[in-house]
Scaffold this motif. Structure first.
Motif, PDB file in Angstrom:
ATOM      1  N   HIS A 157      -4.516   7.978   3.634  1.00 45.09           N
ATOM      2  CA  HIS A 157      -3.163   8.155   2.742  1.00 45.09           C
ATOM      3  C   HIS A 157      -2.522   6.429   2.942  1.00 45.09           C
ATOM      4  O   HIS A 157      -2.502   5.725   1.933  1.00 45.09           O
ATOM      5  N   HIS A 158      -2.395   6.131   4.049  1.00 49.72           N
ATOM      6  CA  HIS A 158      -1.542   4.940   4.170  1.00 49.72           C
ATOM      7  C   HIS A 158      -2.473   3.561   3.944  1.00 49.72           C
ATOM      8  O   HIS A 158      -2.172   2.747   3.710  1.00 49.72           O
ATOM      9  N   LEU A 159      -3.778   3.743   4.346  1.00 47.84           N
ATOM     10  CA  LEU A 159      -4.675   2.664   3.806  1.00 47.84           C
ATOM     11  C   LEU A 159      -4.755   2.765   2.113  1.00 47.84           C
ATOM     12  O   LEU A 159      -4.885   1.613   1.642  1.00 47.84           O
ATOM     13  N   PHE A 160      -4.618   3.650   1.504  1.00 47.26           N
ATOM     14  CA  PHE A 160      -4.655   3.443   0.023  1.00 47.26           C
ATOM     15  C   PHE A 160      -3.101   2.999  -0.227  1.00 47.26           C
ATOM     16  O   PHE A 160      -3.321   2.330  -1.211  1.00 47.26           O
ATOM     17  N   ALA A 161      -2.197   3.557   0.655  1.00 46.80           N
ATOM     18  CA  ALA A 161      -0.812   2.779   0.487  1.00 46.80           C
ATOM     19  C   ALA A 161      -0.794   1.349   0.337  1.00 46.80           C
ATOM     20  O   ALA A 161       0.256   0.796  -0.105  1.00 46.80           O
TER      21      ALA A 161
END
Length: 243
Positions: A157-161
């Motif tokens: 999720h954070h890499l997508f963010a």
């Protein structure tokens, strides 16, 4: 075994739902604020995202040791201080002092800004760095397959963010964001090491950092209640809902 795999699957579903709420809300922010105003949108966003985060945290506390125990390093000398020091550092990235805390409850009008000082000099995406560090320290300590599934979901999720956040800022600020991007790095300390950034310790001496230090102390003290909190969740309606 089926039960432990079930709890991991539920965690993935909860993380996906949280990601949709959180990143989806960020994507809708500009349009929503134009319609209902910045304060009203912040309150709606908080009213949805905070409960979803609480559900994720509760499920994690109740099931963190589910699945296979892949390693157990809890008796290794120095492991406890290493985990706590790593976790404390992760909080400095997860909750950087660049943010105006009064905008979170919409006491002040929430605004989208380009930040270029403090923790941003180290990494343009401090939350992603903090989340990865938190996952690393807690995975070392817990060592369960459920923990690895949780970490995989959080980091994804954070890499997508990282991509999503840069895209939104580029659309909003154009060339000003390009200048920021060229002078900073996503990977921590890369821009410092190659000379694009120079750290100034005075930018890190802020009241919000003291608040983070106090929060770390509170979490240290509150960890003694994690077994009771986990048992509470296991006996709650949340457990029945996903059983």
């Amino acid at each position: 075994m089926a039960t432990t795999h079930h709890s991991s699957l539920v965690m993935l579903v909860l993380l996906v739902l949280f990601a949709v709420i959180h990143s989806g809300g960020a994507a809708l922010r500009i349009r929503a604020e134009a319609v209902i105003g910045a304060r009203a949108w912040r309150l709606i966003f908080a009213a949805v995202s905070i409960p979803s985060a609480v559900v994720v945290i509760g499920w994690f506390l109740a099931h963190r040791y589910d699945g296979l125990r892949l390693w157990n390093l809890q008796g290794v000398p120095g492991m406890v201080p290493m985990v706590w020091i790593g976790t404390a550092i992760s909080f400095l990235f997860l909750y950087p002092a660049t943010y105006n805390l009064l905008e979170i409850p919409a006491v002040l009008k929430p605004q989208v800004r380009l930040y270029a000082t403090g923790i941003i000099r180290i990494s343009r995406h401090p939350q992603a760095v903090g989340q990865i560090l938190w996952c690393f320290t807690h995975a070392l300590w817990i060592g369960s397959s459920f923990m690895l599934v949780t970490c995989a979901g959080l980091i994804a999720h954070h890499l997508f963010a990282v991509w999503h956040g840069d895209r939104r800022l580029k659309l909003r600020f154009g060339d000003a964001f390009d200048e920021l991007k060229n002078s900073t790095s996503s990977m921590p300390f890369v821009a410092v090491l190659d000379g694009r950034q120079k750290l100034d310790w005075r930018e890190f001496v802020r009241p919000a950092q003291l608040g983070i230090a106090i929060a770390v102390g509170v979490f240290w003290w509150a960890h003694r209640f994690i077994p009771q909190a986990g048992a509470l969740v296991r006996n709650s309606a949340l457990e029945s809902l996903f059983s």
